[in-house]
Design an enzyme around this catalytic site. Structure first.
Site, PDB file in Angstrom:
ATOM      1  N   ASN A  55      12.257 -13.248  29.685  1.00 21.18           N
ATOM      2  CA  ASN A  55      12.563 -14.266  28.685  1.00 21.18           C
ATOM      3  C   ASN A  55      13.103 -15.477  29.424  1.00 21.18           C
ATOM      4  O   ASN A  55      14.290 -15.535  29.786  1.00 21.18           O
ATOM      5  CB  ASN A  55      13.576 -13.736  27.667  1.00 21.18           C
ATOM      6  CG  ASN A  55      12.990 -12.628  26.817  1.00 21.18           C
ATOM      7  OD1 ASN A  55      12.185 -12.888  25.927  1.00 21.18           O
ATOM      8  ND2 ASN A  55      13.356 -11.390  27.129  1.00 21.18           N
ATOM      9  N   GLU A  56      12.213 -16.416  29.665  1.00 25.35           N
ATOM     10  CA  GLU A  56      12.539 -17.572  30.489  1.00 25.35           C
ATOM     11  C   GLU A  56      13.357 -18.582  29.681  1.00 25.35           C
ATOM     12  O   GLU A  56      13.423 -18.506  28.446  1.00 25.35           O
ATOM     13  CB  GLU A  56      11.238 -18.225  30.974  1.00 25.35           C
ATOM     14  CG  GLU A  56      10.338 -17.296  31.788  1.00 25.35           C
ATOM     15  CD  GLU A  56      10.869 -17.003  33.184  1.00 25.35           C
ATOM     16  OE1 GLU A  56      12.094 -17.062  33.421  1.00 25.35           O
ATOM     17  OE2 GLU A  56      10.047 -16.688  34.066  1.00 25.35           O
ATOM     18  N   PRO A  57      14.000 -19.559  30.367  1.00 23.05           N
ATOM     19  CA  PRO A  57      14.738 -20.597  29.646  1.00 23.05           C
ATOM     20  C   PRO A  57      13.877 -21.188  28.535  1.00 23.05           C
ATOM     21  O   PRO A  57      12.686 -21.453  28.738  1.00 23.05           O
ATOM     22  CB  PRO A  57      15.024 -21.640  30.742  1.00 23.05           C
ATOM     23  CG  PRO A  57      15.107 -20.820  31.989  1.00 23.05           C
ATOM     24  CD  PRO A  57      14.069 -19.736  31.830  1.00 23.05           C
TER      25      PRO A  57
END
Ligand code: F6R
Length: 291
Positions: free
Chosen positions: A164-166
């Site tokens: 879950n990336e920025p």
């Protein structure tokens, strides 16, 4: 129960999540392995299954080694365990060197008695039009088993949990995601260069991680020091998905001294509570002011 002022640990008052600092990553890993083992055994004694959410990467390796040791030397059984991994690169064949299926088999599953049908890693071999359906059924399986009892997560240098990336939302579901440059650059060591590094991955969503009954985030080494400070001491932000864990009711960050070095209670303890000014601390304060 609401804590009275005298019960609050003042040294932690800048921290928005429970943080345990260990002398080194081995001691921290042993503590995590012990917690997982106790939960598995407690569930087994109650005739129940235990659902684990597991991570890959360099950080959890010693935890898995310790669980394998407990299985071999202390009779810890994984017969009642179901396990769901956080993520897998896409596309990715399960027998590839960098596959998380392979990682989990080599580090844990091949060395313990977990039944083959009880563990799942997101499938990196799916046709693009099958991914959404797969993601839905992955979550459905977890929910049918009553949710994740214990979720282990690492943290990326950019604050990702799972992949879950920025920018990932707190209500994000399990999905195919484009990997951030920071993530790809870190992974490129394993893929002999950025050009060979996958651009996508399938990841468990933030909402499923937040729904776990217990979450432990692990971080070792100075490479994680800045992102740990942000995730622990700054307000929740989509730009640092690990900061969502501040709102989890039962989450702990288990970190080593190097990863903790920028936390206020370590870096500038005199801002946190009354301190005994010895020579070492005076030197630290003068250096910090000079910087
Ligand atoms: C891996 C995963 C990632 C890693 C993170 C830290 O399954 O979900 O979020 O936990 O990138 O990786 P390491 O431990 O290699 O520093």
């Amino acid at each position: 129960m609401i804590k009275t002022t005298s019960q609050v640990d003042l040294s932690k008052r800048f921290e928005r999540v429970n943080v345990e600092i260990f002398n080194n990553s081995i001691l921290a890993s042993k503590a995590v392995a012990k917690e997982i083992a106790s939960l598995i055994t407690e569930k087994k004694n109650a005739g129940k299954h235990c659902v684990l959410g597991l991570a890959t990467g360099s950080s959890p390796k010693y935890i898995y080694a310790e669980l394998v040791r407990m299985h071999k030397e202390e009779g810890l059984s994984f017969a009642n365990v179901y396990s769901f991994n956080l993520d897998e690169y896409y596309p990715m064949a399960p027998d590839s060197l960098q596959s998380y299926v392979r990682f989990m088999k080599e580090n844990l599953f091949d060395h313990v008695d977990i039944p083959r049908e009880n563990w799942m890693v997101p499938d990196g071999t799916l046709a693009p039009d099958k991914i959404n359906q797969f993601c839905e059924s992955y979550e459905q399986r977890i929910n049918d088993l009553g949710g994740i009892d214990f979720q282990l997560v690492g943290i990326g240098g950019n604050g990702h949990i799972g992949f879950n990336e920025p920018g990932s939302r707190v209500d994000s579901k399990t999905r195919l995601i484009a990997l951030d440059h920071v993530t790809r650059a870190a992974a490129s060591r394993d893929f002999s260069g950025l050009i060979n590094t996958p651009k996508k991955a399938i990841t468990l969503g933030v909402s499923q991680i937040m729904a776990a009954k217990r979450v432990v985030l692990i971080a070792w080494g100075e490479g994680k020091v800045e992102i740990i400070r942000k995730a622990v001491e700054e307000p929740v932000s989509e730009q640092v998905p690990a900061s969502y864990l501040q709102n989890h009711p039962n989450c702990s960050f288990y970190i080593d001294e190097s990863a903790a070095a920028q936390l206020t209670r370590i870096k500038t303890p005199w801002l946190v509570e009354t301190v005994e000014w010895d020579k070492k601390l005076i030197k630290k304060a003068v250096t910090s002011l000079a910087l």
